[in-house]
Write a protein that holds these residues in place. Structure first.
Motif, PDB file in Angstrom:
ATOM      1  N   THR A  18       0.386  -1.189   0.390  1.00 16.58           N
ATOM      2  CA  THR A  18       0.080  -0.542   0.302  1.00 16.58           C
ATOM      3  C   THR A  18       0.984   1.051  -0.310  1.00 16.58           C
ATOM      4  N   HIS A  21       2.531   1.544  -3.664  1.00 23.65           N
ATOM      5  CA  HIS A  21       1.360   2.734  -5.040  1.00 23.65           C
ATOM      6  C   HIS A  21       1.791   3.510  -4.777  1.00 23.65           C
ATOM      7  N   TRP A  22       1.100   3.972  -3.298  1.00 17.89           N
ATOM      8  CA  TRP A  22       0.838   5.628  -3.394  1.00 17.89           C
ATOM      9  C   TRP A  22       1.564   7.011  -3.147  1.00 17.89           C
ATOM     10  N   HIS A  27      -0.016   5.987 -10.527  1.00 14.27           N
ATOM     11  CA  HIS A  27      -0.974   5.297 -10.183  1.00 14.27           C
ATOM     12  C   HIS A  27      -1.705   4.405 -10.625  1.00 14.27           C
ATOM     13  N   ASP A  31      -3.859  -0.873  -8.158  1.00 14.54           N
ATOM     14  CA  ASP A  31      -2.989  -1.262  -7.714  1.00 14.54           C
ATOM     15  C   ASP A  31      -3.331   0.027  -6.133  1.00 14.54           C
ATOM     16  N   ARG A  32      -3.863   0.954  -6.207  1.00 11.05           N
ATOM     17  CA  ARG A  32      -3.679   2.100  -4.844  1.00 11.05           C
ATOM     18  C   ARG A  32      -5.269   1.450  -3.958  1.00 11.05           C
TER      19      ARG A  32
END
Length: 368
Positions: A18, A21-22, A27, A31-32
């Motif tokens: 997490t 990806h953030w 983005h 994935d977010r």
């Protein structure tokens, strides 16, 4: 415990994914969204397992299904997206999931029992690995890149090797379980007298050493069947063996779980009584004597026993304690049997014989 560790590690991996990806430069919606959702679900499973350990079977199945969905979603979404969009390459969009897929296959091997593990591994490979492999095989340009080779090896030979290792792992577990079972059986044989079913002398010595090391008040009762040779000579050894079994069972029924009776040899038995005072020691010994004399053992008319007792003292060793109780038993035999004799008060410096120490005289043997 193993499932709690696996869930905790999976939760840690989800939190790290997490964050990456953030904080990453690219983005993508899945994935977010997917890593934080999975992390929240894993946290719920960890809490549920902590509060309800009995639910481990259900939680394990949920965790495996969740892991499969977590891997299957990006594998199919990004593969379909790359197939439909010529300007999109799978090797650029697919998240780093090959290592997670290996962990997932290992979890199937560990937590899915029996032959169902083969089915689960095959289904997991088809749902997660096959779309990526089919795409790479139909796109040689991407397969020839370093990332393409890595994905092909991870989802192909490496994952199949894990499935091949499954029967090896099962076989090793079965062999370990058989060895543990055989060890337990050998230990039981060492600790049990095969004729009478009570504890063996080896186990009795171990218990006596533990009692001496622990200290506190404890006592010994040594009993020997009277005229046992005449029973064997008159009725035969099978009848004598029957007498030993009946006497051992009778004495064992009168003892508490914390008290130990062991066959010491031939027709001799040693009883170890922790946390007992002299009065209670005499009372237990006399109850054993009365019970032996009252039990019917066909074809013998009556079976009696001579008993010696000794109260353990801090200075006692294994040898001095056994010497004192053995001398008490010998005195009971000399007095004609079917009686209880108490040993002297404790060991003296240098030997276990009777003697005076200072102004205190250790009392001699007496019939109780």
């Amino acid at each position: 415990m193993a499932m709690m560790v696996m869930l905790s590690l999976a939760l840690l991996a989800g939190v790290c994914a997490t964050a990456m990806h953030w904080l990453g430069p690219v983005h993508r919606p899945m994935d977010r969204v997917l890593p934080p959702v999975v992390s929240a679900l894993l946290a719920g499973l960890v809490c549920a397992l902590w509060l309800r350990p009995a639910w481990v079977g259900v939680i394990t199945r949920i965790a495996l299904c969740l892991s499969a969905l977590t891997l299957m979603a990006p594998a199919w979404l990004y593969t379909v997206q790359a197939s439909l969009s010529p300007d999109v390459r799978l090797i650029d969009t697919l998240p780093p999931m090959s290592s997670l897929f290996a962990v997932f296959m290992a979890m199937l091997m560990i937590f899915v029992p029996g032959r169902r593990a083969y089915v689960a591994a095959a289904v997991g490979w088809l749902l997660v690995a096959s779309p990526v492999l089919v795409y790479l095989l139909t796109h040689p340009g991407e397969l020839g890149t370093p990332r393409g080779v890595d994905l092909a090896m991870a989802f192909g030979p490496a994952s199949l090797m894990l499935v091949v290792l499954l029967p090896v792992q099962r076989g090793l577990m079965g062999k370990i379980q058989r060895l543990a079972s055989e060890r337990d059986g050998i230990e039981v044989q060492l600790h049990r007298d095969p004729l009478t079913g009570v504890n063996s002398r080896l186990f009795g010595e171990r218990v006596l050493r533990d009692v001496l090391a622990r200290g506190g008040t404890a006592g010994l009762v040594m009993l020997d069947l009277d005229r046992f040779k005449a029973i064997n000579d008159t009725y035969g050894h099978p009848a004598g063996d029957g007498v030993l079994r009946v006497v051992a069972a009778t004495c064992a029924r009168l003892l508490r779980p914390s008290e130990c009776i062991a066959r010491w040899g031939g027709e001799e038995f040693l009883v170890i009584l922790p946390d007992v005072d002299p009065g209670a020691l005499h009372g237990i010994a006399d109850r054993l004597r009365v019970a032996i004399a009252a039990v019917p053992v066909a074809p013998v008319a009556q079976v009696t026993a001579s008993l010696g007792t000794a109260l353990l003292h801090p200075a006692d060793t294994l040898d001095t304690a056994l010497q004192r109780v053995d001398r008490a038993l010998y005195r009971a035999k000399e007095l004609g049997g079917n009686c209880v004799c108490a040993g002297e008060g404790g060991p003296t410096a240098g030997s276990g014989s009777l003697r005076e120490r200072g102004s205190v005289k250790i009392p001699s043997l007496e019939v109780l």
